[in-house]
Design an enzyme around this catalytic site. Structure first.
Site, PDB file in Angstrom:
ATOM      1  N   GLY A  40       0.715  -1.154   0.109  1.00  0.00           N
ATOM      2  CA  GLY A  40       0.026  -0.130  -0.143  1.00  0.00           C
ATOM      3  C   GLY A  40       0.866   1.233  -0.006  1.00  0.00           C
ATOM      4  O   GLY A  40       0.419   2.426  -0.330  1.00  0.00           O
ATOM      5  N   ASP A  97       0.743   3.297   4.269  1.00  0.00           N
ATOM      6  CA  ASP A  97      -0.230   4.198   3.458  1.00  0.00           C
ATOM      7  C   ASP A  97      -1.190   4.605   4.588  1.00  0.00           C
ATOM      8  O   ASP A  97      -1.825   5.712   4.449  1.00  0.00           O
ATOM      9  CB  ASP A  97      -0.742   3.135   2.522  1.00  0.00           C
ATOM     10  CG  ASP A  97      -1.587   1.674   2.967  1.00  0.00           C
ATOM     11  OD1 ASP A  97      -1.305   1.521   4.325  1.00  0.00           O
ATOM     12  OD2 ASP A  97      -2.167   1.056   2.286  1.00  0.00           O
ATOM     13  N   ASP A 100      -4.845   2.615  10.807  1.00  0.00           N
ATOM     14  CA  ASP A 100      -6.032   2.254  10.896  1.00  0.00           C
ATOM     15  C   ASP A 100      -6.441   1.783  12.353  1.00  0.00           C
ATOM     16  O   ASP A 100      -6.477   2.563  13.197  1.00  0.00           O
ATOM     17  CB  ASP A 100      -6.757   1.239   9.790  1.00  0.00           C
ATOM     18  CG  ASP A 100      -8.080   0.548   9.860  1.00  0.00           C
ATOM     19  OD1 ASP A 100      -8.840   1.410  10.021  1.00  0.00           O
ATOM     20  OD2 ASP A 100      -8.372  -0.310   9.180  1.00  0.00           O
ATOM     21  N   THR A 104      -0.448  -2.669  12.437  1.00  0.00           N
ATOM     22  CA  THR A 104       0.371  -2.915  11.555  1.00  0.00           C
ATOM     23  C   THR A 104       1.699  -2.007  12.026  1.00  0.00           C
ATOM     24  O   THR A 104       2.681  -2.541  12.281  1.00  0.00           O
ATOM     25  CB  THR A 104      -0.027  -2.521  10.002  1.00  0.00           C
ATOM     26  OG1 THR A 104      -1.033  -3.500   9.746  1.00  0.00           O
ATOM     27  CG2 THR A 104       1.079  -2.790   9.170  1.00  0.00           C
ATOM     28  N   LYS A 128      -6.843   7.184  10.269  1.00  0.00           N
ATOM     29  CA  LYS A 128      -8.260   7.223  10.853  1.00  0.00           C
ATOM     30  C   LYS A 128      -8.405   7.124  12.233  1.00  0.00           C
ATOM     31  O   LYS A 128      -8.253   5.731  12.682  1.00  0.00           O
ATOM     32  CB  LYS A 128      -8.841   5.648  10.200  1.00  0.00           C
ATOM     33  CG  LYS A 128      -8.942   5.776   8.539  1.00  0.00           C
ATOM     34  CD  LYS A 128     -10.058   4.771   7.998  1.00  0.00           C
ATOM     35  CE  LYS A 128      -9.329   3.475   7.792  1.00  0.00           C
ATOM     36  NZ  LYS A 128     -10.152   2.535   7.019  1.00  0.00           N
ATOM     37  N   ASP A 156      -5.703  -0.484  -1.515  1.00  0.00           N
ATOM     38  CA  ASP A 156      -6.491  -1.505  -2.354  1.00  0.00           C
ATOM     39  C   ASP A 156      -7.738  -1.795  -1.465  1.00  0.00           C
ATOM     40  O   ASP A 156      -7.721  -1.871  -0.418  1.00  0.00           O
ATOM     41  CB  ASP A 156      -5.618  -2.734  -2.671  1.00  0.00           C
ATOM     42  CG  ASP A 156      -5.345  -3.482  -1.334  1.00  0.00           C
ATOM     43  OD1 ASP A 156      -4.964  -2.820  -0.563  1.00  0.00           O
ATOM     44  OD2 ASP A 156      -5.911  -4.770  -1.229  1.00  0.00           O
ATOM     45  N   ARG A 162      -5.590   0.184  -6.577  1.00  0.00           N
ATOM     46  CA  ARG A 162      -4.227   0.659  -6.234  1.00  0.00           C
ATOM     47  C   ARG A 162      -3.696   1.988  -7.134  1.00  0.00           C
ATOM     48  O   ARG A 162      -3.158   2.879  -7.232  1.00  0.00           O
ATOM     49  CB  ARG A 162      -3.276  -0.309  -6.278  1.00  0.00           C
ATOM     50  CG  ARG A 162      -3.312  -1.161  -5.158  1.00  0.00           C
ATOM     51  CD  ARG A 162      -2.001  -1.983  -4.610  1.00  0.00           C
ATOM     52  NE  ARG A 162      -1.989  -3.247  -4.032  1.00  0.00           N
ATOM     53  CZ  ARG A 162      -2.246  -3.250  -2.645  1.00  0.00           C
ATOM     54  NH1 ARG A 162      -2.232  -2.213  -1.864  1.00  0.00           N
ATOM     55  NH2 ARG A 162      -2.301  -4.312  -2.091  1.00  0.00           N
TER      56      ARG A 162
HETATM   57  P1  IMP Z   1      -3.853  -1.542  10.657  1.00  0.00           P
HETATM   58  O1  IMP Z   1      -3.025  -2.492  11.089  1.00  0.00           O
HETATM   59  O2  IMP Z   1      -5.384  -1.809  11.040  1.00  0.00           O
HETATM   60  O3  IMP Z   1      -3.547  -0.193  11.076  1.00  0.00           O
HETATM   61  O4  IMP Z   1      -3.935  -1.556   9.166  1.00  0.00           O
HETATM   62  C1  IMP Z   1      -3.151  -1.070   8.313  1.00  0.00           C
HETATM   63  C2  IMP Z   1      -3.292  -1.694   6.914  1.00  0.00           C
HETATM   64  O5  IMP Z   1      -4.519  -2.136   6.724  1.00  0.00           O
HETATM   65  C3  IMP Z   1      -2.777  -0.534   5.883  1.00  0.00           C
HETATM   66  O6  IMP Z   1      -1.441  -0.703   5.604  1.00  0.00           O
HETATM   67  C4  IMP Z   1      -3.583  -1.033   4.745  1.00  0.00           C
HETATM   68  O7  IMP Z   1      -3.000  -1.870   3.993  1.00  0.00           O
HETATM   69  C5  IMP Z   1      -4.942  -1.696   5.436  1.00  0.00           C
HETATM   70  N1  IMP Z   1      -6.059  -0.493   5.488  1.00  0.00           N
HETATM   71  C6  IMP Z   1      -6.614  -0.180   6.546  1.00  0.00           C
HETATM   72  N2  IMP Z   1      -7.578   0.654   6.302  1.00  0.00           N
HETATM   73  C7  IMP Z   1      -7.731   0.778   5.005  1.00  0.00           C
HETATM   74  C8  IMP Z   1      -8.564   1.400   4.132  1.00  0.00           C
HETATM   75  O8  IMP Z   1      -9.379   2.179   4.378  1.00  0.00           O
HETATM   76  N3  IMP Z   1      -8.297   1.063   2.569  1.00  0.00           N
HETATM   77  C9  IMP Z   1      -7.388   0.156   2.389  1.00  0.00           C
HETATM   78  N4  IMP Z   1      -6.295  -0.330   3.032  1.00  0.00           N
HETATM   79  C10 IMP Z   1      -6.839  -0.316   4.244  1.00  0.00           C
HETATM   80 MG    MG Z   2      -3.366  -2.970   2.095  1.00  0.00          MG
END
Ligand code: IMP
Ligand code: MG
Length: 176
Positions: A40, A97, A100, A104, A128, A156, A162
């Site tokens: 991403g 990217d 959320d 990650t 977010k 994506d 993408r």
């Molecule tokens: P986290 O570990 O929940 O913070 O998620 C991070 C990963 O989830 C990012 O690097 C993205 O690949 C994916 N992700 C989270 N939200 C979105 C979104 O709204 N659109 C696309 N990918 C997302």
């Molecule tokens: Mg992703």
């Protein structure tokens, strides 16, 4: 089934303008290496690093996977690509990217800190905050957005969208 918003949430021009100011801030911090999270983060990293344009700044890619093919995180983070890197004593900027749940970025940060860098900072195009499940904030944020799923500019849905140059909102639709 899914549908895209009628207009982009964030336009190419808005992205371009924000990247200029982000690059300016980051250039002042003298990082040794950018660690970019695939897949991403690839477009954001490419556009940002050419604006930073610092000769000694190195770029490396890691792969962090926590998503399946849907809109929800699996909760488990797998990181690969760190093994071959020389991080000890280096000032590292991690680029992804979007922040959320934060799992990650937290997973990447924890794995990196074990390698004894001199400093670790984090940069995401999108944040977010309403979705956060763990305690982490990014040091550099392009845009803060609401609780919506977005695609384009590297992001994506099931590996699609993408290549769109703007950020679009996507909704899952049911029935019919
Ligand atoms: P986290 O570990 O929940 O913070 O998620 C991070 C990963 O989830 C990012 O690097 C993205 O690949 C994916 N992700 C989270 N939200 C979105 C979104 O709204 N659109 C696309 N990918 C997302
Ligand atoms: Mg992703």
């Amino acid at each position: 089934m899914y549908s895209l918003s009628e207009k982009p949430l964030i336009s190419r021009q808005q992205i371009d303008e924000r990247l200029e100011s982000l690059a300016e801030e980051i250039r002042g911090e003298d990082f040794d290496i950018i660690l970019s999270a695939l897949t991403g983060g690839f477009i954001f990293t490419a556009d940002l690093c050419r604006r930073i344009a610092c000769p000694k700044l190195q770029i490396a890619f890691i792969k962090a996977s926590s998503y399946g093919n849907g809109m929800e995180s699996s909760g488990k983070v797998q990181i690969s690509g760190l093994e071959s890197l020389d991080i000890k004593g280096k000032a590292v900027l991690v680029i992804d990217d979007i922040l959320d749940s934060g799992r990650t970025m937290l997973g990447i940060k924890e794995a990196l800190l074990a390698l004894e860098p001199s400093k670790v900072k984090t940069c995401v195009l999108l944040d977010k905050p309403a979705r956060r499940a763990v305690n982490i904030e990014a040091d550099y944020v392009g845009f803060s957005i609401g609780n919506e799923f977005v695609v384009g500019y590297g992001l994506d849905y099931a590996n699609e969208f993408r290549t769109y140059p703007e950020i679009w909102t996507m909704r899952e639709t049911y029935g019919q």
